[in-house]
Design a protein around this motif. Structure first.
Motif, PDB file in Angstrom:
ATOM      1  N   MET A  78     -34.871  21.571 -31.174  1.00 15.94           N
ATOM      2  CA  MET A  78     -35.648  21.537 -29.929  1.00 15.94           C
ATOM      3  C   MET A  78     -36.856  22.479 -30.033  1.00 15.94           C
ATOM      4  O   MET A  78     -37.968  22.133 -29.616  1.00 15.94           O
ATOM      5  CB  MET A  78     -34.735  21.951 -28.774  1.00 15.94           C
ATOM      6  CG  MET A  78     -35.228  21.513 -27.440  1.00 15.94           C
ATOM      7  SD  MET A  78     -33.905  21.387 -26.245  1.00 15.94           S
ATOM      8  CE  MET A  78     -33.410  23.066 -26.056  1.00 15.94           C
ATOM      9  N   TYR A  94     -29.028  22.359 -32.713  1.00 19.10           N
ATOM     10  CA  TYR A  94     -29.704  21.683 -31.599  1.00 19.10           C
ATOM     11  C   TYR A  94     -30.891  22.514 -31.109  1.00 19.10           C
ATOM     12  O   TYR A  94     -31.985  21.989 -30.874  1.00 19.10           O
ATOM     13  CB  TYR A  94     -28.669  21.450 -30.497  1.00 19.10           C
ATOM     14  CG  TYR A  94     -29.208  21.002 -29.164  1.00 19.10           C
ATOM     15  CD1 TYR A  94     -29.828  19.768 -29.027  1.00 19.10           C
ATOM     16  CD2 TYR A  94     -29.069  21.807 -28.034  1.00 19.10           C
ATOM     17  CE1 TYR A  94     -30.312  19.354 -27.797  1.00 19.10           C
ATOM     18  CE2 TYR A  94     -29.548  21.400 -26.797  1.00 19.10           C
ATOM     19  CZ  TYR A  94     -30.172  20.180 -26.680  1.00 19.10           C
ATOM     20  OH  TYR A  94     -30.650  19.777 -25.472  1.00 19.10           O
ATOM     21  N   LEU A 138     -40.618  19.556 -21.060  1.00 21.54           N
ATOM     22  CA  LEU A 138     -40.568  21.006 -20.843  1.00 21.54           C
ATOM     23  C   LEU A 138     -41.921  21.665 -21.153  1.00 21.54           C
ATOM     24  O   LEU A 138     -42.387  22.514 -20.391  1.00 21.54           O
ATOM     25  CB  LEU A 138     -39.456  21.599 -21.725  1.00 21.54           C
ATOM     26  CG  LEU A 138     -39.351  23.112 -21.733  1.00 21.54           C
ATOM     27  CD1 LEU A 138     -39.046  23.657 -20.340  1.00 21.54           C
ATOM     28  CD2 LEU A 138     -38.275  23.565 -22.717  1.00 21.54           C
ATOM     29  N   LEU A 174     -33.638  21.584 -14.875  1.00 24.90           N
ATOM     30  CA  LEU A 174     -34.095  20.225 -15.207  1.00 24.90           C
ATOM     31  C   LEU A 174     -33.533  19.197 -14.230  1.00 24.90           C
ATOM     32  O   LEU A 174     -32.324  19.157 -13.962  1.00 24.90           O
ATOM     33  CB  LEU A 174     -33.656  19.852 -16.633  1.00 24.90           C
ATOM     34  CG  LEU A 174     -33.980  18.412 -17.036  1.00 24.90           C
ATOM     35  CD1 LEU A 174     -35.479  18.184 -17.156  1.00 24.90           C
ATOM     36  CD2 LEU A 174     -33.294  18.042 -18.342  1.00 24.90           C
ATOM     37  N   MET A 220     -39.467  20.881 -32.251  1.00 24.37           N
ATOM     38  CA  MET A 220     -40.082  19.752 -31.541  1.00 24.37           C
ATOM     39  C   MET A 220     -41.074  20.276 -30.496  1.00 24.37           C
ATOM     40  O   MET A 220     -42.195  19.781 -30.399  1.00 24.37           O
ATOM     41  CB  MET A 220     -38.969  18.934 -30.879  1.00 24.37           C
ATOM     42  CG  MET A 220     -39.401  17.599 -30.402  1.00 24.37           C
ATOM     43  SD  MET A 220     -40.024  16.593 -31.738  1.00 24.37           S
ATOM     44  CE  MET A 220     -38.494  15.984 -32.422  1.00 24.37           C
ATOM     45  N   ASN A 221     -40.654  21.282 -29.761  1.00 23.47           N
ATOM     46  CA  ASN A 221     -41.543  21.855 -28.737  1.00 23.47           C
ATOM     47  C   ASN A 221     -42.777  22.495 -29.388  1.00 23.47           C
ATOM     48  O   ASN A 221     -43.873  22.436 -28.841  1.00 23.47           O
ATOM     49  CB  ASN A 221     -40.789  22.859 -27.873  1.00 23.47           C
ATOM     50  CG  ASN A 221     -39.878  22.157 -26.873  1.00 23.47           C
ATOM     51  OD1 ASN A 221     -40.160  21.034 -26.457  1.00 23.47           O
ATOM     52  ND2 ASN A 221     -38.777  22.787 -26.505  1.00 23.47           N
ATOM     53  N   ARG A 228     -34.156  30.680 -24.646  1.00 26.80           N
ATOM     54  CA  ARG A 228     -32.905  29.935 -24.732  1.00 26.80           C
ATOM     55  C   ARG A 228     -31.819  30.910 -25.189  1.00 26.80           C
ATOM     56  O   ARG A 228     -32.066  31.812 -25.992  1.00 26.80           O
ATOM     57  CB  ARG A 228     -33.013  28.771 -25.722  1.00 26.80           C
ATOM     58  CG  ARG A 228     -33.922  27.659 -25.260  1.00 26.80           C
ATOM     59  CD  ARG A 228     -33.350  26.816 -24.164  1.00 26.80           C
ATOM     60  NE  ARG A 228     -32.268  25.959 -24.639  1.00 26.80           N
ATOM     61  CZ  ARG A 228     -31.486  25.239 -23.834  1.00 26.80           C
ATOM     62  NH1 ARG A 228     -31.637  25.288 -22.508  1.00 26.80           N
ATOM     63  NH2 ARG A 228     -30.533  24.475 -24.336  1.00 26.80           N
ATOM     64  N   PRO A 280     -35.273  27.420 -19.363  1.00 33.69           N
ATOM     65  CA  PRO A 280     -34.918  26.089 -18.849  1.00 33.69           C
ATOM     66  C   PRO A 280     -33.459  25.730 -19.127  1.00 33.69           C
ATOM     67  O   PRO A 280     -32.845  26.250 -20.062  1.00 33.69           O
ATOM     68  CB  PRO A 280     -35.832  25.177 -19.684  1.00 33.69           C
ATOM     69  CG  PRO A 280     -35.892  25.858 -21.015  1.00 33.69           C
ATOM     70  CD  PRO A 280     -35.777  27.333 -20.751  1.00 33.69           C
ATOM     71  N   GLY A 281     -32.939  24.817 -18.320  1.00 33.74           N
ATOM     72  CA  GLY A 281     -31.581  24.332 -18.580  1.00 33.74           C
ATOM     73  C   GLY A 281     -31.138  23.403 -17.474  1.00 33.74           C
ATOM     74  O   GLY A 281     -31.875  23.160 -16.514  1.00 33.74           O
TER      75      GLY A 281
HETATM   76  O1  PNS Z   1     -28.877  23.411 -20.362  1.00 32.37           O
HETATM   77  P1  PNS Z   1     -29.288  22.340 -21.341  1.00 32.37           P
HETATM   78  O2  PNS Z   1     -28.830  20.988 -20.830  1.00 32.37           O
HETATM   79  O3  PNS Z   1     -28.846  22.631 -22.749  1.00 32.37           O
HETATM   80  O4  PNS Z   1     -30.920  22.326 -21.341  1.00 32.37           O
HETATM   81  C1  PNS Z   1     -31.626  21.381 -22.107  1.00 32.37           C
HETATM   82  C2  PNS Z   1     -33.107  21.361 -21.725  1.00 32.37           C
HETATM   83  C3  PNS Z   1     -33.290  21.187 -20.233  1.00 32.37           C
HETATM   84  C4  PNS Z   1     -33.771  22.663 -22.135  1.00 32.37           C
HETATM   85  C5  PNS Z   1     -33.782  20.168 -22.500  1.00 32.37           C
HETATM   86  O5  PNS Z   1     -33.049  19.018 -22.315  1.00 32.37           O
HETATM   87  C6  PNS Z   1     -35.220  19.889 -22.065  1.00 32.37           C
HETATM   88  O6  PNS Z   1     -36.103  20.681 -22.304  1.00 32.37           O
HETATM   89  N1  PNS Z   1     -35.433  18.749 -21.378  1.00 32.37           N
HETATM   90  C7  PNS Z   1     -36.730  18.351 -20.876  1.00 32.37           C
HETATM   91  C8  PNS Z   1     -37.306  17.164 -21.629  1.00 32.37           C
HETATM   92  C9  PNS Z   1     -37.974  17.625 -22.904  1.00 32.37           C
HETATM   93  O7  PNS Z   1     -38.950  18.364 -22.904  1.00 32.37           O
HETATM   94  N2  PNS Z   1     -37.445  17.186 -24.025  1.00 32.37           N
HETATM   95  C10 PNS Z   1     -37.939  17.530 -25.339  1.00 32.37           C
HETATM   96  C11 PNS Z   1     -37.337  18.818 -25.849  1.00 32.37           C
HETATM   97  S1  PNS Z   1     -37.130  18.679 -27.552  1.00 32.37           S
END
Ligand code: PNS
Length: 170
Positions: free
Chosen positions: A106, A102, A78, A41, A109-110, A92, A12-13
């Motif tokens: 993430m 970061y 996500l 996204l 959290m996921n 990632r 994802p991104g």
């Molecule tokens: O390319 P990026 O902007 O670094 O990607 C970030 C991304 C899209 C992976 C992240 O923002 C995301 O997963 N957004 C979806 C919302 C979500 O699930 N947020 C909680 C993740 S901790």
């Protein structure tokens, strides 16, 4: 005979736009997983340089040499999307230690939200360690170029976007 389970990974991104650094990560992921979904996204609260259809078109063109990679887009959480796709892994890319904090947050959290999904980090190639879509956008906005860091479609669209913009504001 027991059939081998296919492992599907979501990469994802924002991909605004996809760079050669992203393509490199997708290539390495494609060599490991059966299927890789590059998932863009769409966050309605955020302003992008390219809309989701443009980002999809640029990414699809840049990844067309990888038969097990598809391009998709998503909104919302996500982990919900990953479950919907029946995928097991989130991929990632890591460029530098500064990404790690970061990314680690993430990933944890996921995992809290979806313990069955694994986050898989792939380290970038050294030549892409300082590359990011935001730096690329700034360079183009200010009249510079980064020919060897971007897929052809991204280069073309960035030139069109920022040249067109500078004509409009003259
Ligand atoms: O390319 P990026 O902007 O670094 O990607 C970030 C991304 C899209 C992976 C992240 O923002 C995301 O997963 N957004 C979806 C919302 C979500 O699930 N947020 C909680 C993740 S901790």
């Amino acid at each position: 005979m027991k059939r081998k389970r296919l492992v599907c990974a979501v990469y994802p991104g924002s991909f605004d736009p996809i760079t050669n650094g992203h393509v490199y990560i997708a290539e390495r992921a494609a060599a490991i997983f059966d299927e890789v979904r590059v998932s863009i996204l769409l966050n309605l609260q955020k302003q992008y340089t390219f809309d989701v259809e443009e980002r999809r078109a640029i990414a699809s063109e840049a990844l067309s040499h990888l038969p097990n990679v598809t391009v998709d887009s998503f909104t919302g959480l996500l982990v919900d999307y990953v479950r919907q796709q029946d995928a097991q892994v989130i991929v990632r890319g890591l460029r530098a230690m500064s990404d790690f904090e970061y990314e680690f947050q993430m990933a944890l959290m996921n995992r809290q939200l979806a313990p069955e999904i694994e986050t898989f980090f792939i380290v970038t190639d050294a030549q892409y360690s300082y590359l990011s879509s935001s730096v690329v956008r700034d360079i183009f906005r200010l009249g510079g170029s980064m020919d060897n860091m971007l897929p052809q479609g991204a280069l073309r669209r960035l030139r069109e976007r920022f040249q067109a913009h500078s004509h409009k504001t003259e």
